[in-house]
Design a protein around this motif. Structure first.
Motif, PDB file in Angstrom:
ATOM      1  N   UNK A  81      42.513  40.217  52.239  1.00 22.24           N
ATOM      2  CA  UNK A  81      42.066  41.610  52.256  1.00 22.24           C
ATOM      3  C   UNK A  81      40.656  41.723  51.675  1.00 22.24           C
ATOM      4  N   UNK A  82      39.957  42.738  52.122  1.00 25.17           N
ATOM      5  CA  UNK A  82      38.539  42.886  51.799  1.00 25.17           C
ATOM      6  C   UNK A  82      38.254  42.929  50.309  1.00 25.17           C
ATOM      7  N   UNK A  83      39.179  43.465  49.505  1.00 28.89           N
ATOM      8  CA  UNK A  83      38.886  43.650  48.083  1.00 28.89           C
ATOM      9  C   UNK A  83      38.678  42.329  47.337  1.00 28.89           C
ATOM     10  N   UNK A  84      39.177  41.228  47.899  1.00 25.73           N
ATOM     11  CA  UNK A  84      39.000  39.945  47.207  1.00 25.73           C
ATOM     12  C   UNK A  84      37.531  39.523  47.168  1.00 25.73           C
ATOM     13  N   UNK A  85      36.808  39.770  48.259  1.00 25.35           N
ATOM     14  CA  UNK A  85      35.385  39.394  48.361  1.00 25.35           C
ATOM     15  C   UNK A  85      34.748  40.384  49.338  1.00 25.35           C
ATOM     16  N   UNK A  86      34.436  41.586  48.860  1.00 22.27           N
ATOM     17  CA  UNK A  86      34.121  42.716  49.741  1.00 22.27           C
ATOM     18  C   UNK A  86      32.964  42.461  50.702  1.00 22.27           C
ATOM     19  N   UNK A 158      37.322  44.088  37.433  1.00 24.63           N
ATOM     20  CA  UNK A 158      35.925  43.805  37.109  1.00 24.63           C
ATOM     21  C   UNK A 158      34.940  44.431  38.077  1.00 24.63           C
ATOM     22  N   UNK A 159      35.348  44.594  39.332  1.00 22.52           N
ATOM     23  CA  UNK A 159      34.432  45.115  40.338  1.00 22.52           C
ATOM     24  C   UNK A 159      34.743  46.561  40.694  1.00 22.52           C
ATOM     25  N   UNK A 160      35.980  46.968  40.510  1.00 26.17           N
ATOM     26  CA  UNK A 160      36.364  48.324  40.909  1.00 26.17           C
ATOM     27  C   UNK A 160      37.835  48.575  40.656  1.00 26.17           C
ATOM     28  N   UNK A 161      38.466  49.221  41.588  1.00 22.69           N
ATOM     29  CA  UNK A 161      39.864  49.624  41.417  1.00 22.69           C
ATOM     30  C   UNK A 161      40.859  48.622  41.988  1.00 22.69           C
ATOM     31  N   UNK A 162      40.353  47.542  42.603  1.00 29.12           N
ATOM     32  CA  UNK A 162      41.239  46.521  43.142  1.00 29.12           C
ATOM     33  C   UNK A 162      40.785  45.141  42.683  1.00 29.12           C
ATOM     34  N   UNK A 164      39.625  41.277  42.577  1.00 28.95           N
ATOM     35  CA  UNK A 164      38.693  40.469  43.365  1.00 28.95           C
ATOM     36  C   UNK A 164      38.740  39.030  42.867  1.00 28.95           C
ATOM     37  N   UNK A 165      37.976  38.171  43.529  1.00 30.82           N
ATOM     38  CA  UNK A 165      37.861  36.791  43.062  1.00 30.82           C
ATOM     39  C   UNK A 165      37.365  36.733  41.621  1.00 30.82           C
ATOM     40  N   UNK A 166      36.510  37.677  41.236  1.00 37.52           N
ATOM     41  CA  UNK A 166      35.967  37.689  39.876  1.00 37.52           C
ATOM     42  C   UNK A 166      37.082  37.797  38.841  1.00 37.52           C
ATOM     43  N   UNK A 167      38.055  38.662  39.082  1.00 41.21           N
ATOM     44  CA  UNK A 167      39.160  38.835  38.134  1.00 41.21           C
ATOM     45  C   UNK A 167      39.986  37.560  38.015  1.00 41.21           C
ATOM     46  N   UNK A 168      40.247  36.931  39.133  1.00 42.87           N
ATOM     47  CA  UNK A 168      41.073  35.722  39.118  1.00 42.87           C
ATOM     48  C   UNK A 168      40.370  34.597  38.364  1.00 42.87           C
ATOM     49  N   UNK A 169      39.077  34.432  38.619  1.00 44.34           N
ATOM     50  CA  UNK A 169      38.315  33.387  37.938  1.00 44.34           C
ATOM     51  C   UNK A 169      38.222  33.687  36.442  1.00 44.34           C
ATOM     52  N   UNK A 170      38.108  34.964  36.087  1.00 45.75           N
ATOM     53  CA  UNK A 170      38.016  35.338  34.674  1.00 45.75           C
ATOM     54  C   UNK A 170      39.326  35.108  33.935  1.00 45.75           C
ATOM     55  N   UNK A 171      40.420  35.521  34.520  1.00 44.02           N
ATOM     56  CA  UNK A 171      41.681  35.490  33.773  1.00 44.02           C
ATOM     57  C   UNK A 171      42.135  34.063  33.492  1.00 44.02           C
ATOM     58  N   UNK A 172      41.909  33.133  34.420  1.00 39.22           N
ATOM     59  CA  UNK A 172      42.351  31.752  34.166  1.00 39.22           C
ATOM     60  C   UNK A 172      41.546  31.120  33.037  1.00 39.22           C
ATOM     61  N   UNK A 173      40.279  31.522  32.902  1.00 39.31           N
ATOM     62  CA  UNK A 173      39.464  30.994  31.806  1.00 39.31           C
ATOM     63  C   UNK A 173      39.903  31.566  30.468  1.00 39.31           C
TER      64      UNK A 173
END
Length: 242
Positions: A81-86, A158-162, A164-173
């Protein structure tokens, strides 16, 4: 498609969790870092970089977790879905901004704390000096402050209301120092609420599956001591701690 992973590694977890969350089929190929399998001739034939994750898609081999994530998004557009990498230029730029920032900040600082607590005593034979640990924790806290103040702010993600890849990369770290007993979320209710939203977005069961191995960090020391590759790993790890 084959993914060469060790889920003790945050970048490996981000690739694993994303592929599973969106339903991209892959074959899991374990590269056990505690046994030094990244230094074997067999793995070297796949990747001269000798780091995980590695993706092999037919004859195409790709390293670097963020490159792999973007490749998966673009190849599997029907599943992602688009919200992962808009597609939106500025929203995508925000994802890329975070992915560029995190390498030398949250990733570097969270990993250093993890290594000092989990591996330093095994490799060096004694606990890390208090001042070294305090400096590493201060660097981590600075990255966490920036994560909240610059990237998260008052948003759900991190980017908005859904998600994204940014959230996934952040949370694992962030989970890396958590797994060695650092109270990353204490006194940070906004960050804790964000983590819970990320877990809900990908599914709590999948989140826990991705972190199951690293949650057993207490056994990491013994695994390293019993590794036949410890002699080879030791000098490499000592460089990180010097």
């Amino acid at each position: 498609m084959e993914l060469y992973l060790d889920l003790r590694s945050p970048p490996c977890r981000s690739v694993f969790l994303f592929a599973r969350a969106v339903g991209i089929p892959f074959e899991f190929k374990l590269v056990d870092l505690t046994k030094g399998q990244q230094y074997t001739e067999e793995f070297g034939d796949i990747s001269a970089v000798r780091k995980v994750p590695v993706m092999k898609d037919g004859g195409f081999v790709l390293t670097e977790s963020t490159a792999i994530l973007k490749y998966l998004v673009q190849k599997h557009r029907s599943l992602v879905k688009d919200h992962w990498f808009p597609e939106d230029l500025q929203q995508r730029a925000r994802v890329n901004e975070y992915l560029s920032w995190q390498h030398m900040n949250l990733r570097a600082h969270g990993s250093k704390v993890f290594l000092l607590k989990a591996l330093f005593p095994v490799v060096m034979g004694y606990e890390a000096a208090q001042e070294k640990m305090e400096a590493a924790l201060e660097d981590l806290n600075q990255s966490l402050r920036l994560l909240e103040e610059k990237f998260l702010q008052s948003r759900a993600f991190l980017i908005g209301e859904k998600i994204s890849l940014a959230d996934l990369v952040a949370v694992v770290e962030i989970m890396q120092p958590v797994n060695v007993g650092v109270d990353v979320f204490g006194g940070r209710p906004r960050l804790a609420a964000w983590r819970d939203r990320v877990k809900d977005a990908i599914g709590e069961r999948l989140f826990d599956e991705g972190h199951e191995v690293v949650m057993k960090t207490s056994s990491l020391g013994e695994e390293m001591k019993n590794s036949s590759q410890l002699g080879e790993l030791g000098p490499k790890l000592r460089k990180l701690f010097s």
